[in-house]
Scaffold this motif. Structure first.
Motif, PDB file in Angstrom:
ATOM      1  N   GLN A 108       0.813  -1.211   0.000  1.00  0.00           N
ATOM      2  CA  GLN A 108       0.000   0.000   0.000  1.00  0.00           C
ATOM      3  C   GLN A 108       0.856   1.275   0.000  1.00  0.00           C
ATOM      4  OE1 GLN A 108      -2.651   0.765   3.447  1.00  0.00           O
ATOM      5  NE2 GLN A 108      -4.060  -0.458   2.227  1.00  0.00           N
ATOM      6  N   GLN A 109       1.855   1.299   0.873  1.00  0.00           N
ATOM      7  CA  GLN A 109       2.655   2.514   1.005  1.00  0.00           C
ATOM      8  C   GLN A 109       3.601   2.694  -0.183  1.00  0.00           C
ATOM      9  OE1 GLN A 109       1.975   4.862   3.428  1.00  0.00           O
ATOM     10  NE2 GLN A 109       0.267   3.477   3.734  1.00  0.00           N
ATOM     11  N   LEU A 112       1.481   4.193  -2.761  1.00  0.00           N
ATOM     12  CA  LEU A 112       1.255   5.612  -2.437  1.00  0.00           C
ATOM     13  C   LEU A 112       2.474   6.442  -2.823  1.00  0.00           C
ATOM     14  CD1 LEU A 112      -0.326   7.944  -1.118  1.00  0.00           C
ATOM     15  CD2 LEU A 112       0.612   7.244   1.081  1.00  0.00           C
ATOM     16  N   PRO A 117      -1.453   9.438  -4.432  1.00  0.00           N
ATOM     17  CA  PRO A 117      -2.743   9.290  -3.747  1.00  0.00           C
ATOM     18  C   PRO A 117      -3.960   9.414  -4.666  1.00  0.00           C
ATOM     19  CG  PRO A 117      -1.920  11.511  -3.460  1.00  0.00           C
ATOM     20  CD  PRO A 117      -0.880  10.777  -4.258  1.00  0.00           C
ATOM     21  N   TYR A 215      -4.904   3.618  -4.113  1.00  0.00           N
ATOM     22  CA  TYR A 215      -4.049   2.802  -3.254  1.00  0.00           C
ATOM     23  C   TYR A 215      -4.752   2.158  -2.067  1.00  0.00           C
ATOM     24  CZ  TYR A 215      -3.411   6.261   0.525  1.00  0.00           C
ATOM     25  OH  TYR A 215      -3.600   7.097   1.576  1.00  0.00           O
TER      26      TYR A 215
ATOM     27  N   VAL B  26      -4.837   2.694   8.150  1.00  0.00           N
ATOM     28  CA  VAL B  26      -4.315   3.230   6.899  1.00  0.00           C
ATOM     29  C   VAL B  26      -5.367   4.059   6.183  1.00  0.00           C
ATOM     30  CG1 VAL B  26      -3.441   2.622   4.631  1.00  0.00           C
ATOM     31  CG2 VAL B  26      -2.736   1.327   6.638  1.00  0.00           C
ATOM     32  N   ARG B  87      -1.207  13.181   4.750  1.00  0.00           N
ATOM     33  CA  ARG B  87      -0.300  12.605   3.745  1.00  0.00           C
ATOM     34  C   ARG B  87      -0.749  11.222   3.313  1.00  0.00           C
ATOM     35  NH1 ARG B  87       5.801  13.739   5.708  1.00  0.00           N
ATOM     36  NH2 ARG B  87       6.165  15.569   4.411  1.00  0.00           N
ATOM     37  N   GLY B  89      -3.956   7.986   3.980  1.00  0.00           N
ATOM     38  CA  GLY B  89      -5.381   7.845   4.246  1.00  0.00           C
ATOM     39  C   GLY B  89      -6.192   8.459   3.123  1.00  0.00           C
ATOM     40  N   ALA B  92      -5.410  11.846   1.117  1.00  0.00           N
ATOM     41  CA  ALA B  92      -4.028  12.029   0.660  1.00  0.00           C
ATOM     42  C   ALA B  92      -3.877  12.937  -0.563  1.00  0.00           C
ATOM     43  CB  ALA B  92      -3.390  10.669   0.395  1.00  0.00           C
ATOM     44  N   VAL B  93      -4.875  12.976  -1.441  1.00  0.00           N
ATOM     45  CA  VAL B  93      -4.753  13.859  -2.614  1.00  0.00           C
ATOM     46  C   VAL B  93      -4.738  15.315  -2.158  1.00  0.00           C
ATOM     47  CG1 VAL B  93      -5.793  14.630  -4.764  1.00  0.00           C
ATOM     48  CG2 VAL B  93      -5.920  12.245  -4.127  1.00  0.00           C
ATOM     49  N   LYS B  96      -1.431  16.103  -0.403  1.00  0.00           N
ATOM     50  CA  LYS B  96      -0.306  16.359  -1.311  1.00  0.00           C
ATOM     51  C   LYS B  96      -0.285  17.832  -1.740  1.00  0.00           C
ATOM     52  CE  LYS B  96       1.081  15.442  -6.022  1.00  0.00           C
ATOM     53  NZ  LYS B  96       1.631  14.415  -6.885  1.00  0.00           N
TER      54      LYS B  96
END
Lengths: 287, 467
Positions: A108-109, A112, A117, A215, B26, B87, B89, B92-93, B96
């Motif tokens: 997953q990471q 990412l 994302p 992700y 997550v 950052r 979860g 996250a978009v 960013k």
């Protein structure tokens, strides 16, 4: 919209959703049935399939290439994981759960970090809208439900008509006896794990045009797969298909008439009921 | 040899709960809000010259705490700002782009000489878009890093968990969420939202245009949690007050991935379908809506949250042609082409179409991220006017009272989205909103509201709370 039409939509959407989820769950069921391990990272194979398909379609310009490259890459990864991780911990059920949770995070990471994302989709290889008199529906979605059914059929042929399939079934029934009869259990394990991952990856590729590659998409797929496998029975192909359709239709019909949250509650209650009444699942063999 | 252990149902169930827990960490459960604008004081000038610094140079990917002193150090003790960012979860978009915008602003401020001659030291922590971690991050900022101020978060659920903790620790907390949280009076004297407008004012500002131009019979589709309820309550009220009628409310759980099953609930006589969705499945939502309705669709008005970070010309979105969106800040430069807007875009590294200058596929969360930029300049202005020097009750009092006394933040390089009216009792700003139409696979701005359209009366008064 009349009652009949709403019911029709609920059934249609439920069956389509069920057939796609069945493909993912089948992969989990095979690894679960043959190896007796819980692969918590199964949803990540599905996600990887989708992400690789996005790369293949975007940079090589061909969705069909994605349909080849993604399962191939994920199969390779799964085989490597089986050899380098699961074998080292001797397929111990508890250790496997922890190890695959770790794998879940790593995959997953990494996705990412590399893919980012975003939720991207791709142009479907073909697109048409089926225009019912009351509403429209994606022709691509209907098509991949059929493709999903075909792939499950091919998997059944593989399990019931090939030597490796025979080995898998023998190992599932009794590993020690199968081994005593010369079945290469180690290789069967690797093949089962890789086949399970490949099925998830294929499902991932098929859904990218209408769901996006993202992700965190593996989690929901994993949870639904577990529900399907528990209701259908460990390692039962027929059980997986039937359970997936049950879950799908409940989700579709209860959602359109009542609420999607209630549909999820009903699904979970069904899992609990099956565990109480028939702990091996609807089609699972008694052990 | 393989182990002889067999897996039981119980173990399988344990695995599921483990997986769910993993996902919760997550993925973070729920999606939140995002939003608007706010204001600071003037600055500006079209041709203001500032040495360009590449944001990229300081954009490193580090998962643990990261400290950045971007731009040219100006000497003196740094002002420490804790930046709580999504950052990982589901947010996250946004994370960013929020990070990128914040770094650009910090670079610029430091190049301009910092805050009151002191450089900004930005301490970045990921909250995983998770409320529990959001509150922990606030504690870490306060107790370990000893920051002066906290910037973030965005998603409603995280803000609602983090802001009360900041209030208890008595550190000014600047939300950059468009949720109706700060102005609702539920938070505290230390919580501010000066960089972005809230849902109540956004919906109020556009309701009149919708009822007048698109139709009076409205069905609303919104996320089934706090941010969605803000829309349900405040847009519903505003539309009814203007003669509109809400025919049906359709809440959708934020973790949903397929949506066709919701559309039969839309009444046949709906004239306007109002949608606001968040999270990674927004593209599917819009596509399935298109497939379901086809050419027989009602008028459609959405909040751009439904497509933040998503290219309007993505496959399957052709259906959106001719539909309308609210935007806080036009994604396409020509929607509001001002020198300040151009300056902001250039500094953050966004092209004229709202994507990364180096990667056209990477679309910004453009209608929300300017809030970080504007908020940082407000912190700068407030520190300089209040004489804040260090973490002490007296200095914080001066800082908060000074900020509460601001009335306007003028449009300029520091406030590129537009001028904003600040209500010190509510700790909330009000600003202009934009309505854009999808034309030829891009957004074309067709209407800009006045600031007054978004202003509402409220009894909330944080200034009466003790410090």
């Amino acid at each position: 919209m009349s009652l009949e039409v709403t019911l029709f939509l609920g059934l249609l959407d439920g069956v389509v959703f069920g057939l796609i989820m069945a493909l993912i769950a089948l992969g989990l069921s095979i690894a679960f049935g043959v190896m007796r391990i819980v692969n918590v990272a199964h949803g990540e194979f599905y996600m990887l399939g989708a992400v690789i398909a996005w790369y293949a379609t975007t940079y090589l310009g061909n969705f069909i290439l994605g349909l080849i490259i993604a399962p191939a890459a994920v199969t390779g990864l799964a085989a490597a994981v089986e050899r380098t991780v699961l074998r080292k911990i001797n397929y111990n059920p508890e250790s496997t759960i922890v190890a695959t949770i770790g794998l879940l995070y790593i995959i997953q990471q990494l996705v990412l970090a590399i893919y980012g994302p975003y939720a991207y989709n791709v142009e479907p290889p073909f697109y048409f809208r089926v225009d019912f008199p009351w509403f429209g529906y994606s022709g691509y979605k209907l098509s991949i439900a059929v493709v999903s059914l075909l792939i499950m059929g091919l998997t059944a042929l593989f399990i019931f008509k090939t030597r490796l399939g025979l080995y898998m079934r023998a190992t599932q029934q009794d590993r020690e006896i199968a081994q005593a009869f010369g079945v290469p259990v180690g290789r069967v394990y690797m093949a089962s794990f890789a086949l399970g991952a490949a099925l998830a990856a294929i499902a991932g590729v098929l859904v990218v045009p209408f769901l996006q590659a993202y992700y965190l998409m593996g989690l929901e797929a994993l949870l639904i797969s577990f529900m399907i496998v528990i209701i259908g029975g460990l390692g039962s192909l027929k059980g997986t298909l039937v359970a997936a359709l049950i879950i799908g239709v409940i989700d579709g019909v209860v959602s359109v008439f009542f609420s999607p949250t209630l549909a999820k509650i009903v699904g979970s209650v069904l899992v609990a009921a099956v565990l109480l009444v028939k702990p091996t699942g609807l089609f699972g063999a008694e052990r | 040899m393989v182990s002889g252990d067999k897996i039981s149902r119980r173990k399988a169930l344990k695995a599921i709960s483990n997986a769910a827990a993993a996902g919760a960490i997550v993925g973070a459960g729920v999606v939140g809000a995002i939003g608007g604008f706010m204001a600071g004081s003037t600055t500006g000038g079209a041709q203001q010259t500032v040495t360009e610094t590449r944001t990229r140079e300081v954009t490193k990917t580090v998962t643990a705490t990261e400290t950045v002193t971007a731009g040219a150090p100006t000497g003196g003790n740094p002002i420490k700002i804790g930046f709580e960012v999504h950052r990982t979860g589901i947010g996250a978009v946004y994370g960013k782009w929020y990070e990128r915008t914040t770094l650009a602003a910090v670079n610029l401020i430091n190049e301009m000489g910092g805050i009151d001659g002191r450089p900004i030291e930005l301490i970045i922590e990921d909250d995983g878009t998770d409320p529990q971690r959001g509150a922990q991050v606030v504690e870490k900022f306060a107790l370990e890093h000893k920051v002066d101020f906290i910037l973030g978060a965005l998603f409603s659920n995280v803000v609602l968990a983090a802001a009360p903790r900041a209030g208890e620790l008595k550190i000014p907390y600047f939300a950059v969420s468009e949720g109706y949280h700060v102005p609702s009076g539920k938070l505290n004297r230390y919580s501010f939202q000066p960089g972005i407008t809230d849902v109540r004012s956004q919906t109020q500002a556009v309701a009149g245009w919708i009822v007048e131009n698109l139709g009076k019979k409205i069905t609303m589709i919104f996320p089934d949690y706090a941010f969605g309820y803000n829309h349900r309550d405040w847009f519903g009220k505003a539309a009814r007050d203007l003669g509109g009628e809400i025919l049906e409310l359709i809440p959708i759980p934020p973790t949903e991935t397929t949506f066709t099953k919701y559309f039969p609930k839309v009444p046949a006589d709906t004239e306007v379908l109002y949608h606001v969705m968040v999270g990674p499945a927004v593209l599917t939502f819009v596509k399935e809506m298109g497939e379901f309705f086809g050419a027989k669709r009602p008028e459609i008005f959405g909040f751009i949250d439904s497509l933040e970070g998503v290219a309007i010309d993505s496959p399957g979105l052709e259906f959106l042609e001719g539909t309308y969106f609210w935007e806080a800040f036009p994604r396409y430069l020509d929607g509001y082409d001002t020198p300040y807007h151009r300056f902001f875009r250039e500094k953050v590294g966004v092209d004229e179409n709202g994507a990364d200058v180096n990667d056209p596929k990477s679309v910004a969360t453009y209608s929300h991220m300017f809030s970080c930029w504007e908020t940082l300049f407000i912190i700068k202005e407030t520190v300089e006017q209040s004489g804040y020097t260090r973490r002490s009750p007296e200095d914080y009092r001066a800082f908060i009272e000074t900020l509460e006394n601001f009335r306007w933040f003028n449009e300029g390089n520091q406030h590129p989205q537009g001028a904003k009216l600040f209500n010190g009792r509510l700790h909330q700003c009000f600003g202009q909103q934009f309505i854009s139409r999808v034309e030829n696979g891009r957004l074309k701005t067709v209407y800009r509201t006045k600031i007054e359209d978004s202003v509402y009366e409220s009894d909330v008064d944080y200034t009466k709370q003790p410090l």
